[in-house]
Design a protein around this motif. Structure first.
Motif, short mmCIF file in Angstrom:
data_model
loop_
_atom_site.label_atom_id
_atom_site.label_comp_id
_atom_site.label_asym_id
_atom_site.label_seq_id
_atom_site.Cartn_x
_atom_site.Cartn_y
_atom_site.Cartn_z
N GLN A 27 36.25 60.10 71.65
CA GLN A 27 36.89 60.64 70.44
C GLN A 27 36.98 59.63 69.31
O GLN A 27 37.34 60.00 68.20
CB GLN A 27 38.26 61.22 70.77
CG GLN A 27 39.32 60.21 71.16
CD GLN A 27 40.54 60.89 71.76
OE1 GLN A 27 40.54 62.08 72.06
NE2 GLN A 27 41.59 60.13 71.98
N GLN A 28 36.60 58.37 69.61
CA GLN A 28 36.61 57.38 68.53
C GLN A 28 35.22 57.11 67.98
O GLN A 28 35.06 56.28 67.08
CB GLN A 28 37.26 56.08 69.03
CG GLN A 28 38.79 56.18 68.96
CD GLN A 28 39.50 55.15 69.81
OE1 GLN A 28 38.90 54.16 70.21
NE2 GLN A 28 40.77 55.38 70.08
N LEU A 40 37.06 59.14 77.64
CA LEU A 40 37.50 60.14 76.66
C LEU A 40 37.98 59.48 75.37
O LEU A 40 37.74 59.98 74.27
CB LEU A 40 38.62 61.00 77.26
CG LEU A 40 38.22 61.86 78.47
CD1 LEU A 40 39.41 62.64 78.99
CD2 LEU A 40 37.07 62.80 78.11
N GLU A 41 38.67 58.33 75.53
CA GLU A 41 39.13 57.61 74.33
C GLU A 41 37.95 57.07 73.52
O GLU A 41 37.93 57.14 72.29
CB GLU A 41 40.07 56.47 74.73
CG GLU A 41 41.50 56.97 74.85
CD GLU A 41 42.39 56.02 75.63
OE1 GLU A 41 42.09 54.81 75.67
OE2 GLU A 41 43.39 56.50 76.21
N TRP A 42 36.96 56.56 74.26
CA TRP A 42 35.74 56.06 73.60
C TRP A 42 35.05 57.21 72.85
O TRP A 42 34.67 57.07 71.70
CB TRP A 42 34.81 55.47 74.67
CG TRP A 42 33.44 55.17 74.17
CD1 TRP A 42 33.04 54.10 73.43
CD2 TRP A 42 32.26 55.99 74.35
NE1 TRP A 42 31.70 54.18 73.15
CE2 TRP A 42 31.19 55.32 73.69
CE3 TRP A 42 32.01 57.20 75.00
CZ2 TRP A 42 29.90 55.85 73.66
CZ3 TRP A 42 30.73 57.71 74.98
CH2 TRP A 42 29.69 57.05 74.32
N MET A 86 39.62 58.20 81.74
CA MET A 86 40.32 58.34 80.47
C MET A 86 39.78 57.40 79.40
O MET A 86 39.78 57.72 78.22
CB MET A 86 41.83 58.07 80.67
CG MET A 86 42.57 59.29 81.19
SD MET A 86 42.11 60.83 80.34
CE MET A 86 43.37 61.94 80.88
N ALA A 87 39.34 56.25 79.86
CA ALA A 87 38.75 55.29 78.91
C ALA A 87 37.55 55.93 78.23
O ALA A 87 37.33 55.76 77.02
CB ALA A 87 38.34 54.01 79.63
N ALA A 98 39.08 65.65 70.08
CA ALA A 98 40.45 65.47 70.60
C ALA A 98 40.39 65.41 72.13
O ALA A 98 41.13 66.09 72.82
CB ALA A 98 41.35 66.60 70.14
N ALA A 99 39.47 64.58 72.63
CA ALA A 99 39.12 64.62 74.05
C ALA A 99 40.31 64.40 74.98
O ALA A 99 40.49 65.15 75.95
CB ALA A 99 38.02 63.60 74.34
N THR A 100 41.13 63.40 74.70
CA THR A 100 42.22 63.12 75.64
C THR A 100 43.24 64.26 75.66
O THR A 100 43.73 64.64 76.72
CB THR A 100 42.94 61.80 75.28
OG1 THR A 100 43.25 61.81 73.89
CG2 THR A 100 42.06 60.59 75.57
#
Lengths: 156, 165
Positions: free
Chosen positions: A8-9, A4-6, A1-2, A87-89
């Motif tokens: 999309q940012q 995916l957050e990386w 999940m980290a 909007a990956a997550t």
């Protein structure tokens, strides 16, 4: 999940998601829809040929659709990745997204096999029974991918 | 504008209000069918257009046209669902540049196809397998491809294009 957050940012994806420009998010969506028309449209026509439509058309003539499908598929792999990344997550949490991805994967494998039949067919060659099965699976999986893709906007 | 008054009137008719009340399931279903119709329509029409442009010369034009029922089926799907969208929310469409662009290119594609069928249809059989297509055929094929992708473009841009006012 980290990850995916990386993802999309990343500035590139944030820019596409938030720029508000006609050339950002809307254009990626247009490309994804045009790619759909090229890939699925061509796949439906070849599948119809395997199922007996336009049976007098020499099979090998359909080879022309191969590069068209690959162009469409490449456009959609790239535009699809961007649509996922912005909007990956959220997308990764959607069951219907994974259903769509699975249907596309099956449809792709089936279509590659169909094009191998097209390639191998002589001009008068009959369609093997396996070709008709593949054609039906192709019709079902490509339309299924469209259904799942559209429902991604509704089933969160 | 008169068209806006008509849209306002239509949007308050029982049919429109009913469609609006069914939107939670009717809209996703219709959109999905609209996308499937799009693939059928552009797939089969594009295939025929490519033959008109002179590709796949070994396919007789009359045989390439045998795929057109797929396109007509797709068009019927999209006309039905398209009318449904419009009747449900006419005001948002008539006030959108994208919608007018879509309608304009639908007219181009329609007139182009009608021109071909009414004036060129008889020439199809005269063109032998392997023979190149006349310039008129190539022009019709090119206009058709451009017009349908323009319809797709403006259709997909419907949610994004600024309103006219």
């Amino acid at each position: 999940m980290a990850f995916l957050e990386w993802l999309q940012q990343l500035p590139f994806f944030v820019m596409i998601a938030e720029s508000g420009s006609i050339w950002g998010y809307p254009t990626i969506l247009v490309l994804h829809t045009a790619g759909l028309a090229l890939v699925v449209g061509s796949a439906l026509v070849v599948s119809a040929r395997l199922l007996g439509m336009g049976a007098l058309a020499p099979m090998s003539a359909f080879e022309l659709l191969r590069p068209i499908m690959w162009v469409g598929f490449t456009v959609n792999a790239i535009s699809g990745f961007i649509l996922f990344a912005i909007a990956a997550t959220a997308k990764a949490a959607q069951v219907v997204f994974w259903i769509k991805l699975s249907l596309v994967a099956v449809a792709l494998v089936v279509t590659v096999r169909i094009m191998r039949i097209v390639e191998g067919a002589g001009d008068q060659g009959a369609v093997p029974a396996s070709g008709r099965v593949l054609a039906v699976v192709s019709l079902l999986t490509w339309t299924g991918a469209i259904v799942a893709g559209r429902l991604m906007a509704y089933i969160k | 504008m008169a068209i806006e008054a008509f849209a306002q009137y239509l949007q308050n008719t029982p049919v429109s209000l009913f469609l609006q009340s069914q939107a939670p399931w009717l809209w996703p279903l219709s959109e999905t069918l609209h996308f499937i119709g799009l693939a059928l329509l552009i797939g089969a029409t594009g295939f025929f257009d490519l033959r008109l442009l002179g590709f796949m010369k070994r396919v007789p034009i009359a045989v390439a046209r045998q795929f057109m029922p797929l396109a007509l089926f797709g068009f019927a799907l999209n006309l039905t669902t398209g009318i449904l969208f419009f009747v449900a929310l006419p005001s948002q469409y008539v006030s959108s540049w994208a919608w007018w662009g879509k309608v304009a290119f639908l007219l181009v594609a329609g007139c182009n196809a009608m021109f071909f069928e009414t004036t060129q249809g008889a020439r199809i059989l005269a063109i032998k397998e392997g023979e190149d297509t006349p310039l008129t055929f190539k022009a019709v094929g090119a206009v058709s491809l451009l017009a349908w992708f323009a319809v797709l473009y403006f259709g997909r841009m419907l949610p994004f294009f600024a309103e006219i006012r």
